[in-house]
Design an enzyme around this catalytic site. Structure first.
Site, short mmCIF file in Angstrom:
data_model
loop_
_atom_site.label_atom_id
_atom_site.label_comp_id
_atom_site.label_asym_id
_atom_site.label_seq_id
_atom_site.Cartn_x
_atom_site.Cartn_y
_atom_site.Cartn_z
N HIS A 122 -8.94 -10.04 -7.08
CA HIS A 122 -9.78 -9.54 -5.74
C HIS A 122 -11.21 -9.84 -6.06
O HIS A 122 -12.14 -9.06 -5.46
CB HIS A 122 -9.40 -8.05 -5.23
CG HIS A 122 -8.17 -8.10 -4.75
ND1 HIS A 122 -7.49 -6.73 -4.75
CD2 HIS A 122 -7.13 -9.04 -4.40
CE1 HIS A 122 -6.22 -6.87 -4.04
NE2 HIS A 122 -6.19 -8.18 -3.91
N GLY A 198 -1.26 1.94 -12.10
CA GLY A 198 -2.46 2.73 -11.09
C GLY A 198 -2.43 1.89 -9.80
O GLY A 198 -3.62 1.50 -9.33
N PRO A 225 0.95 8.58 -11.25
CA PRO A 225 1.27 9.87 -10.89
C PRO A 225 2.02 10.28 -9.75
O PRO A 225 2.86 11.37 -9.52
CB PRO A 225 -0.07 10.48 -10.87
CG PRO A 225 -0.97 9.53 -10.77
CD PRO A 225 -0.52 8.15 -11.17
C1 BJW Z 1 -3.46 6.69 -10.86
C2 BJW Z 1 -4.32 7.26 -10.92
C3 BJW Z 1 -4.50 7.56 -12.33
C4 BJW Z 1 -4.46 7.54 -9.18
N1 BJW Z 1 -3.65 6.83 -13.39
N2 BJW Z 1 -2.39 5.81 -11.30
C5 BJW Z 1 0.79 -7.04 7.27
C6 BJW Z 1 1.93 -6.87 6.33
C7 BJW Z 1 1.90 -7.76 5.09
C8 BJW Z 1 0.51 -8.07 4.34
C9 BJW Z 1 -0.58 -8.13 5.59
C10 BJW Z 1 -0.37 -7.53 6.82
N3 BJW Z 1 -1.50 -7.46 7.43
C11 BJW Z 1 -2.45 -7.95 6.54
C12 BJW Z 1 -1.55 -8.51 5.52
C13 BJW Z 1 -2.54 -9.39 4.45
C14 BJW Z 1 -3.43 -8.18 3.45
C15 BJW Z 1 -2.53 -7.01 3.08
O1 BJW Z 1 -1.89 -6.81 2.03
N4 BJW Z 1 -2.71 -5.93 3.85
C16 BJW Z 1 -2.08 -4.47 3.69
C17 BJW Z 1 -2.96 -3.59 3.43
C18 BJW Z 1 -0.78 -4.60 4.63
N5 BJW Z 1 -3.70 -9.05 2.27
C19 BJW Z 1 -4.75 -9.83 2.51
O2 BJW Z 1 -5.51 -9.90 3.36
C20 BJW Z 1 -5.09 -10.62 1.25
N6 BJW Z 1 -5.23 -11.89 1.36
C21 BJW Z 1 -4.36 -12.51 1.74
O3 BJW Z 1 -3.05 -11.97 2.12
O4 BJW Z 1 -4.55 -13.87 2.11
C22 BJW Z 1 -3.39 -14.49 2.96
C23 BJW Z 1 -3.71 -14.39 4.35
C24 BJW Z 1 -4.87 -14.70 4.90
C25 BJW Z 1 -4.96 -14.39 6.17
C26 BJW Z 1 -4.12 -13.63 7.17
C27 BJW Z 1 -3.01 -13.06 6.51
C28 BJW Z 1 -2.79 -13.52 5.02
C29 BJW Z 1 -6.50 -10.03 0.57
C30 BJW Z 1 -6.35 -8.49 0.17
C31 BJW Z 1 -7.65 -8.44 -0.58
C32 BJW Z 1 -7.77 -6.86 -0.71
N7 BJW Z 1 -9.10 -6.31 -0.83
C33 BJW Z 1 -9.17 -4.93 -1.43
C34 BJW Z 1 -10.63 -4.76 -1.30
C35 BJW Z 1 -11.60 -5.39 -2.38
C36 BJW Z 1 -12.97 -5.20 -2.32
C37 BJW Z 1 -13.64 -3.82 -2.46
O5 BJW Z 1 -13.32 -3.39 -3.75
O6 BJW Z 1 -13.89 -3.33 -1.56
O7 BJW Z 1 -8.95 -4.78 -2.55
S1 BJW Z 1 -8.54 -3.68 -0.34
C38 BJW Z 1 -8.24 -2.68 -1.76
O8 BJW Z 1 -6.63 -2.75 -1.95
C39 BJW Z 1 -8.77 -3.40 -2.67
C40 BJW Z 1 -7.66 -3.31 -3.98
O9 BJW Z 1 -7.75 -4.14 -4.88
C41 BJW Z 1 -6.28 -3.27 -3.13
C42 BJW Z 1 -5.14 -2.60 -4.01
O10 BJW Z 1 -5.44 -1.13 -3.88
P1 BJW Z 1 -4.87 -0.44 -5.34
O11 BJW Z 1 -5.65 -0.87 -6.22
O12 BJW Z 1 -3.50 -0.52 -5.25
O13 BJW Z 1 -5.45 1.04 -4.79
P2 BJW Z 1 -4.75 2.19 -3.98
O14 BJW Z 1 -5.99 3.16 -3.70
O15 BJW Z 1 -4.05 1.57 -3.07
O16 BJW Z 1 -3.71 2.98 -5.22
C43 BJW Z 1 -4.09 3.60 -6.31
C44 BJW Z 1 -2.98 4.07 -6.88
O17 BJW Z 1 -3.55 4.70 -8.14
C45 BJW Z 1 -2.17 5.30 -6.20
O18 BJW Z 1 -0.84 4.76 -6.09
C46 BJW Z 1 -2.50 6.57 -6.90
O19 BJW Z 1 -1.48 7.23 -6.77
C47 BJW Z 1 -2.66 5.68 -8.42
N8 BJW Z 1 -3.48 6.65 -9.21
N9 BJW Z 1 -4.97 8.11 -9.82
C48 BJW Z 1 -2.78 5.92 -12.64
N10 BJW Z 1 -5.39 8.45 -12.91
#
Ligand code: BJW
Ligand code: ZN
Length: 256
Positions: A122, A198, A225
């Protein structure tokens, strides 16, 4: 499986793997003090609307709002340090025969902990580029002074074409960097052990990587967790924080 028990099978998978893929998400940096996105009370998306901040349309509509928010995030990250989880992943690479680190995080903390060749799905808060001509733009490596508070800030103008400089992250609806995605998919396809650490496993296409690994017979182990949508597919779900579990895992697999 709670964090009190580390099964022998897991230690054997770690020691025996020819190729380990580590896929990380915001939870790995949570104990560095960086909020996750979706945790109910503390996650960014509980306080901010992703559609107003993390889409190209949002930047086009209000560049200063988005730039100010990301400058606040960048300065917050520059004030945080890598923790035991980041260090343990860097150390794991020195024990593994081959390790590919794929991260969804944009904070640069894996690199600061010593991990090399990190596949940043990302993008990065530290690598902004021009919205128009896409040339890269160097920002000072120290936090801005005074520290941004999240208020709107005018983005810099591109020295080449004058368009706005934008954050170097991948927003919703944008494609992931093609080479980084191809390398991540290839690694998931080839590995025999994938550790998902995570991440809520909700964001596509990163969420497909454990499925690809599983389909090809790799073991999939999750460290989190909380339960996630990956639970049913994972061969093992370790419930606990990354900073607590990963160092224990390393010490158990490779006692010094
Ligand atoms: C611990 C802990 C500890 C806590 N130890 N663990 C409908 C269906 C399917 C897909 C889509 C849809 N509509 C749209 C889409 C596509 C979309 C998508 O997936 N959306 C979903 C939300 C539904 N994806 C995209 O758009 C991607 N591109 C793409 O698909 O291109 C093709 C396309 C083009 C045009 C149209 C459609 C498709 C791009 C995705 C970009 C994501 N960007 C972000 C922001 C980045 C910039 C920023 O930082 O601001 O990336 S969003 C955000 O989520 C960020 C993260 O990298 C990403 C993932 O989150 P992550 O890391 O999993 O964090 P959390 O908070 O969700 O989870 C944290 C976890 O940690 C939890 O489980 C806790 O329990 C745990 N935890 N403490 C260990 N101490
Ligand atoms: Zn430009």
């Amino acid at each position: 499986m709670t964090d009190h028990q580390l099964p022998g099978a897991l230690l054997a998978w770690l020691r025996g793997a020819a190729h380990i893929v580590v896929l990380t998400g915001a939870g790995v940096s949570q104990e560095s003090g960086i909020p996750t996105f979706r945790d109910t009370l503390s996650g960014f998306w509980s306080r901010f609307d992703p559609m107003q901040l993390a889409t190209p349309e949002a930047f086009d509509a209000d560049p200063s709002l988005v730039w100010g928010w990301y400058e606040w995030r960048r300065s917050q990250v520059l004030g945080c340090q890598p923790i035991a989880a980041h260090r343990a992943i860097a150390e794991l690479a020195s024990h593994a025969r081959k390790l590919t680190l794929v991260t969804q995080n944009v904070d640069g903390l894996h690199e600061r902990a010593g991990s090399r060749d990190v596949l940043c799905l990302h993008g990065s808060l530290h690598r902004p580029y021009c919205r128009g001509c896409r040339s890269t733009y160097a920002l000072p490596q120290e936090a801005p002074d005074p520290a941004p508070s999240g208020q709107p800030m005018r983005p810099p103008a591109c020295p080449s074409c004058g368009d706005h400089i934008r954050p170097g992250v991948v927003w919703f609806g944008e494609m992931l960097p093609a080479e980084t995605w191809a390398a991540s998919e290839e690694a998931a396809d080839a590995c025999d052990l994938l550790l998902s650490i995570g991440t809520s496993s909700l964001v596509y296409p990163a969420t497909a990587l454990p499925e690809i690994a599983h389909r090809n017979g790799a073991k999939v182990v999750q460290i989190n967790p909380e339960p996630t949508s990956l639970d049913p597919l994972a061969d093992l779900n370790l419930r606990g924080t990354a900073a607590r579990l990963l160092p224990r895992l390393l010490r158990a697999a490779w006692p010094s």
